[in-house]
Design an enzyme around this catalytic site. Structure first.
Site, PDB file in Angstrom:
ATOM      1  N   ARG A  49      53.395  23.903  20.368  1.00  0.00           N
ATOM      2  CA  ARG A  49      53.449  24.869  21.460  1.00  0.00           C
ATOM      3  C   ARG A  49      53.117  26.253  20.917  1.00  0.00           C
ATOM      4  NH1 ARG A  49      59.447  23.213  23.797  1.00  0.00           N
ATOM      5  NH2 ARG A  49      59.001  21.014  24.232  1.00  0.00           N
ATOM      6  N   ASP A  51      53.306  30.342  22.107  1.00  0.00           N
ATOM      7  CA  ASP A  51      53.994  31.172  23.082  1.00  0.00           C
ATOM      8  C   ASP A  51      53.009  31.987  23.916  1.00  0.00           C
ATOM      9  OD1 ASP A  51      56.490  30.294  22.246  1.00  0.00           O
ATOM     10  OD2 ASP A  51      56.729  31.911  20.788  1.00  0.00           O
ATOM     11  N   ARG A 194      56.244  35.418  13.900  1.00  0.00           N
ATOM     12  CA  ARG A 194      56.282  36.810  14.363  1.00  0.00           C
ATOM     13  C   ARG A 194      57.475  37.559  13.774  1.00  0.00           C
ATOM     14  NH1 ARG A 194      56.050  35.857  20.591  1.00  0.00           N
ATOM     15  NH2 ARG A 194      56.363  38.118  20.665  1.00  0.00           N
TER      16      ARG A 194
END
Length: 241
Positions: A49, A51, A194
């Site tokens: 996945r 974001d 991140r």
């Protein structure tokens, strides 16, 4: 029959890869395109996945169908898909081949532009003031390879069985005004890259020391790590099987 599909996408307009209610996702667009071409409902399973706002240079997914895939299938898909999603190839695989569970490693890059560049606004985090020290950030990044538990860099409200990841590469390089962070691992936690980048930039700007970066990893406390840098600078670059 099971097929693997390789694609890339600009994630700017999408609420991530995974289908979500009332949100536009890459998975939804791909499902609709394949189902339209085959005239049969198809649901793809992604290798992972991404974001909201995150891009993919290389993503894989698989789908099942009993309909024969024609030679012009990729061309037909790309004629239906929006311009910010591109299918590169489709190939038949063994029935038990799984896009997510069979992936051995995943690689990401995070891109920081030193200064202002209006043409890279959607594809980099732009730092206008102080220039971070690349040598310090690399000295801190290499410490990541010494650890397995990355709870410090994980999104707090996430359901996972383990915070362990096997990081095999983590380093910065510079190309002119562009700073690029590369990281490879067998798996990643939500928001992990991140948060790591935000903390490494704190090292580069002298806000924390390399020794403190190690302490932050060992604390297993997200509040000790740096900010989660903007999604637009993050790219999924490679998946290996």
């Amino acid at each position: 029959m099971r097929y693997f599909i390789e694609l890339s996408y600009n994630g700017t307009k999408y609420h991530g890869w995974q289908i979500q209610p009332d949100m536009v996702s890459v998975q939804e667009k791909l499902n609709n395109a394949i189902s339209t071409v085959l005239q049969s409902k198809v649901e793809v399973v992604g290798a992972g996945r991404t974001d909201t706002g995150v891009h993919a240079v290389q993503m894989f997914a698989h789908f099942n169908t009993e309909i024969l895939i024609e030679n012009n299938f990729v061309h037909k898909l790309n004629s239906i898909l929006p311009n910010d999603i591109s299918v590169d190839k489709v190939l038949e695989v063994l029935e038990d081949k799984h896009a997510r569970f069979d992936a051995k490693s995943r690689s990401y890059e995070y891109r920081i532009w030193l200064g202002r560049n209006p043409f890279l606004l959607d594809f980099s985090w732009q730092i206008h003031s102080q220039k971070p020290d690349l040598s310090k950030m690399n000295a801190a990044a290499i410490l990541l390879l010494e650890y397995e538990n990355f709870q410090t860099f994980s999104k707090v409200k996430t359901e996972v069985h383990t915070f362990n990841c096997n990081v095999t590469a983590a380093f910065w390089r510079q190309e002119g005004n562009l700073l690029i962070f590369h990281i490879s691992a067998n798996r990643f936690l939500r928001n992990m890259v991140r948060a790591i980048v935000g903390t490494l930039v704190d090292v580069g700007l002298g806000k924390i020391s390399i020794a403190e970066f190690r302490q932050i990893i060992e604390s297993k406390n997200r509040s000790n790590a740096g900010l989660s840098v903007p999604a637009k600078g993050l790219f999924l670059t490679q998946i290996k099987y």
